[in-house]
Motif scaffolding. Structure first.
Motif, mmCIF file in Angstrom:
data_model
loop_
_atom_site.group_PDB
_atom_site.id
_atom_site.type_symbol
_atom_site.label_atom_id
_atom_site.label_comp_id
_atom_site.label_asym_id
_atom_site.label_seq_id
_atom_site.Cartn_x
_atom_site.Cartn_y
_atom_site.Cartn_z
ATOM 1 N N GLU A 287 0.800 -1.228 0.000
ATOM 2 C CA GLU A 287 0.000 0.000 0.000
ATOM 3 C C GLU A 287 0.831 1.275 0.000
ATOM 4 O OE1 GLU A 287 -2.328 -0.464 3.495
ATOM 5 O OE2 GLU A 287 -3.826 -1.750 2.520
ATOM 6 N N PHE A 288 2.142 1.144 0.106
ATOM 7 C CA PHE A 288 2.986 2.336 0.191
ATOM 8 C C PHE A 288 2.836 3.192 -1.070
ATOM 9 C CE2 PHE A 288 7.250 4.431 -0.044
ATOM 10 C CZ PHE A 288 7.100 5.209 1.098
ATOM 11 N N PRO A 289 2.484 4.481 -0.925
ATOM 12 C CA PRO A 289 2.192 5.316 -2.094
ATOM 13 C C PRO A 289 3.411 5.834 -2.832
ATOM 14 C CG PRO A 289 1.932 6.586 -0.087
ATOM 15 C CD PRO A 289 2.221 5.176 0.347
ATOM 16 N N GLY A 290 4.576 5.750 -2.238
ATOM 17 C CA GLY A 290 5.775 6.287 -2.866
ATOM 18 C C GLY A 290 6.345 7.447 -2.085
ATOM 19 N N LEU A 291 7.374 8.073 -2.633
ATOM 20 C CA LEU A 291 8.097 9.129 -1.936
ATOM 21 C C LEU A 291 8.040 10.436 -2.694
ATOM 22 C CD1 LEU A 291 11.236 6.987 -1.040
ATOM 23 C CD2 LEU A 291 9.440 7.703 0.553
ATOM 24 N N GLU A 292 7.905 11.508 -1.944
ATOM 25 C CA GLU A 292 7.899 12.851 -2.519
ATOM 26 C C GLU A 292 9.339 13.334 -2.710
ATOM 27 O OE1 GLU A 292 5.222 14.555 -3.465
ATOM 28 O OE2 GLU A 292 3.887 12.907 -2.847
ATOM 29 N N PRO A 293 9.543 14.356 -3.546
ATOM 30 C CA PRO A 293 10.896 14.932 -3.666
ATOM 31 C C PRO A 293 11.381 15.446 -2.316
ATOM 32 C CG PRO A 293 9.452 15.740 -5.405
ATOM 33 C CD PRO A 293 8.569 15.001 -4.444
ATOM 34 N N SER A 294 12.669 15.478 -2.138
ATOM 35 C CA SER A 294 13.240 15.948 -0.877
ATOM 36 C C SER A 294 12.863 17.402 -0.619
ATOM 37 C CB SER A 294 14.761 15.803 -0.890
ATOM 38 O OG SER A 294 15.141 14.451 -0.994
ATOM 39 N N THR A 295 12.603 17.719 0.637
ATOM 40 C CA THR A 295 12.266 19.087 0.999
ATOM 41 C C THR A 295 13.512 19.968 0.972
ATOM 42 O OG1 THR A 295 12.648 18.713 3.370
ATOM 43 C CG2 THR A 295 10.449 18.207 2.499
ATOM 44 N N GLU A 296 13.290 21.272 0.937
ATOM 45 C CA GLU A 296 14.410 22.207 0.946
ATOM 46 C C GLU A 296 15.215 22.078 2.241
ATOM 47 O OE1 GLU A 296 15.544 24.060 -1.531
ATOM 48 O OE2 GLU A 296 13.996 23.071 -2.736
#
Length: 323
Positions: A287-296
């Motif tokens: 169910e893991f949706p994935g990862l967002e880009p790294s934050t600033e």
């Protein structure tokens, strides 16, 4: 009405000298209140220590030995120190801007919360600004911001995953084991409150006995890193290697201390500040949706040698894409 709630359950740093009450008189000091140090780099000085969650985790994949993925983005907590000023000049507190990174440590505890309280898109999932605000917001009875609470309250009972023997008595349990199924949520009225409430989110009561810290894997104790943050030097604790062994929605409790400093009347290293962070969700691999880009903030921390994973683009789960 005596609610029986103990909002500061296990949240004192021990007795300290109360000079206003007379020499030799001791009074307990709650975590986060000013402390006069008797040893260490702040000997003889009175300081108040504060934590602020700059970045909370949003999601994670359930830990597995063959697939260890840390919480993302990595939780980051700012350490702030304020020295008691001179009452005669009207300056009661002054933030210290040049603090040696010697002896400071931060540890985390894990607490489950109901999935219904979590929405990654809602402002309610953002971190509270300070530990003091975290404990008082929402209006506990007797607080300065008391409001009419909502009923029924919910909580996770002590060891909700314990089994019963055939005769109905509680079975003897081994040392802590990660529960294999979802925790059973209990409901309460205003007449039956648990005695170890340490925090609340809406009408859900977080209790000390619901703590699931053994389900955390990775670095649970970290030192701060001195970085440039918003134009000035700052000490930030970064938990870049932290995973959870089970699925669900959780919050972290951060506690900071100085292993080289002491306070009168307390032979142990005192907890100087604590903070309950914002909620995050741990998914199964499927169910893991994935990862967002790294934050600033994550990118900036990496420039100072902090071990974090950097991503320039979003990474979706392959299994979910196939579906």
């Amino acid at each position: 009405m005596d609610w029986g709630w103990n909002l500061h359950h296990r949240q004192t740093i021990g007795p300290v000298i109360d000079h206003t009450a007379g020499l030799g008189t001791q009074a307990p000091t709650a975590i986060g209140e000013p402390v006069t140090f008797s040893s260490g780099q702040f000997t003889g000085r009175t300081l108040r220590v504060e934590l602020q969650e700059l970045q909370k985790a949003e999601s994670g994949r359930k830990y597995a030995k063959v697939d260890r993925r840390p919480l993302d983005p990595p939780p980051a907590v700012l350490l702030r120190l304020f020295e008691a000023g001179n009452a005669q000049t009207g300056q009661f507190e002054q933030e210290l801007v040049h603090v040696q990174n010697v002896g400071f440590m931060c540890t985390v505890d894990l607490f489950p919360i109901p999935e219904a309280t979590y929405d990654s898109r809602s402002p309610g999932s953002q971190s509270p600004p300070s530990s003091e605000a975290s404990i008082s917001y929402g209006g506990f009875p007797g607080s300065s911001r008391e409001v009419q609470p909502r009923y029924p309250f919910t909580y996770f009972p002590l060891h909700p995953y314990m089994t019963l023997d055939v005769d109905g008595s509680q079975a003897t349990t081994p040392p802590f084991q990660i529960p294999r199924r979802q925790l059973m949520l209990g409901h309460l009225s205003q007449t039956e409150m648990p005695q170890d409430v340490v925090y609340h989110i809406g009408n859900h009561l977080v209790t000390e006995s619901s703590k699931l810290t053994p389900a955390l894997v990775g670095e649970k104790f970290v030192e701060p890193t001195l970085v440039d943050h918003k134009g000035k030097k700052a000490l930030i604790f970064v938990f870049g290697d932290l995973a959870v062994r089970r699925e669900g929605v959780f919050i972290l409790r951060y506690r900071a201390f100085d292993i080289f400093s002491g306070v009168p009347g307390n032979p142990h290293t005192p907890v100087l500040a604590e903070l309950y962070g914002g909620p995050f969700k741990v998914y199964s691999t499927r169910e893991f949706p994935g990862l967002e880009p790294s934050t600033e903030l994550t990118k900036n921390l990496s420039k100072y040698g902090v071990r974090v994973t950097l991503r320039d683009a979003e990474r979706k789960s392959k299994k979910r894409n196939k579906e």
